[in-house]
Write a protein that holds these residues in place. Structure first.
Motif, PDB file in Angstrom:
ATOM      1  N   ARG A   1      14.654   6.753   1.200  1.00 14.01           N
ATOM      2  CA  ARG A   1      13.334   6.075   2.141  1.00 14.01           C
ATOM      3  C   ARG A   1      13.654   6.873   3.401  1.00 14.01           C
ATOM      4  O   ARG A   1      12.218   6.792   3.844  1.00 14.01           O
ATOM      5  CB  ARG A   1      14.096   4.569   3.013  1.00 14.01           C
TER       6      ARG A   1
ATOM      7  N   GLN B   1      20.056   4.961  -1.611  1.00 14.37           N
ATOM      8  CA  GLN B   1      17.956   4.355  -2.214  1.00 14.37           C
ATOM      9  C   GLN B   1      17.939   4.523   0.008  1.00 14.37           C
ATOM     10  O   GLN B   1      16.733   4.970  -0.180  1.00 14.37           O
ATOM     11  CB  GLN B   1      18.958   2.780  -2.082  1.00 14.37           C
TER      12      GLN B   1
ATOM     13  N   ILE C   1       8.994   2.884  -3.200  1.00 19.94           N
ATOM     14  CA  ILE C   1       9.489   1.721  -2.028  1.00 19.94           C
ATOM     15  C   ILE C   1       8.264   0.880  -2.342  1.00 19.94           C
ATOM     16  O   ILE C   1       9.712  -0.837  -2.611  1.00 19.94           O
ATOM     17  CB  ILE C   1       9.072   2.751  -0.428  1.00 19.94           C
TER      18      ILE C   1
ATOM     19  N   GLN D   1       5.332   6.052  -1.355  1.00 18.65           N
ATOM     20  CA  GLN D   1       5.792   4.592   0.004  1.00 18.65           C
ATOM     21  C   GLN D   1       5.834   3.842  -0.831  1.00 18.65           C
ATOM     22  O   GLN D   1       6.000   2.643  -1.539  1.00 18.65           O
ATOM     23  CB  GLN D   1       5.379   4.772   0.947  1.00 18.65           C
TER      24      GLN D   1
END
Length: 198
Positions: A71, A67, A110, A106
């Motif tokens: 990111r 993860q 996320i 994003q």
């Protein structure tokens, strides 16, 4: 344990690698950490760089490290400069593919935004966002594939891991690590690992 070198060589085509990254991001968005830990991406050198030598790497820890790599990669796509303001679809910056790709990845993967919300921000129809997301995923996969082929960048990620773990320890422990490092004793990484278990 599968070696990252062998896994990286198994990415025979660019299309295969794109599929690996797309699946990894889907698992990320869905919160399926253990399944993410079992993906080919999780066995690469970039994920290994999230650990210190001697760390006990559980499936959960490997999933979380994967993860972190995703990111980082999305952040690397972010263009330089201030972000375009929300709901200003006519902003010239927001019209560039780089900003579109970054914001779509994003916000969707996320931040867990819906396609409809992203479409509203960027001023596109939802169907257009789906097409742009496909292009954004390809750009992200290309970035990760290039990073895996660059040993210096992987080494930089390892240094970032060391710096991050160092920041987690108490000031007195940081001082001790600096003293040990100054005298050239090969203990700091082992000490840092023991002070900041994954």
């Amino acid at each position: 344990r599968r070696s990252s070198q062998r896994i990286e060589r198994s990415f025979m085509t660019q299309l295969d690698f794109h599929a690996v990254v797309t699946q990894a991001l889907k698992l990320y968005r869905d919160g399926r950490t253990l399944e993410l830990a079992a993906t080919p991406l999780a066995a690469t050198a970039l994920v290994a760089a999230e650990f210190l030598a001697g760390d006990t790497i559980t499936p959960v820890a490997r999933g979380r490290a994967t993860q972190a790599v995703l990111r980082w990669a999305i952040a690397e796509l972010r263009p330089q400069g201030a972000a375009p303001a929300l709901h200003h679809q006519t902003d010239p910056q927001l019209l560039t593919p780089a900003w579109r790709f970054y914001k779509i990845l994003q916000h969707f993967y996320i931040d867990h935004w819906t396609i409809e919300r992203i479409a509203e921000e960027l001023g596109f129809a939802p169907t257009s966002i789906f097409n742009l997301r496909t292009k954004a995923l390809a750009a992200l996969a290309d970035l990760l594939q290039s990073a895996l082929a660059t040993p210096a960048l992987v080494a930089t990620r390892q240094q970032a891991t060391i710096a991050h773990r160092y920041q987690q320890v108490q000031p007195a422990e940081q001082t001790l690590l600096r003293i040990v490092a100054f005298w050239g004793v090969p203990l700091p990484i082992r000490m840092l690992r023991e002070l900041t278990p994954v």
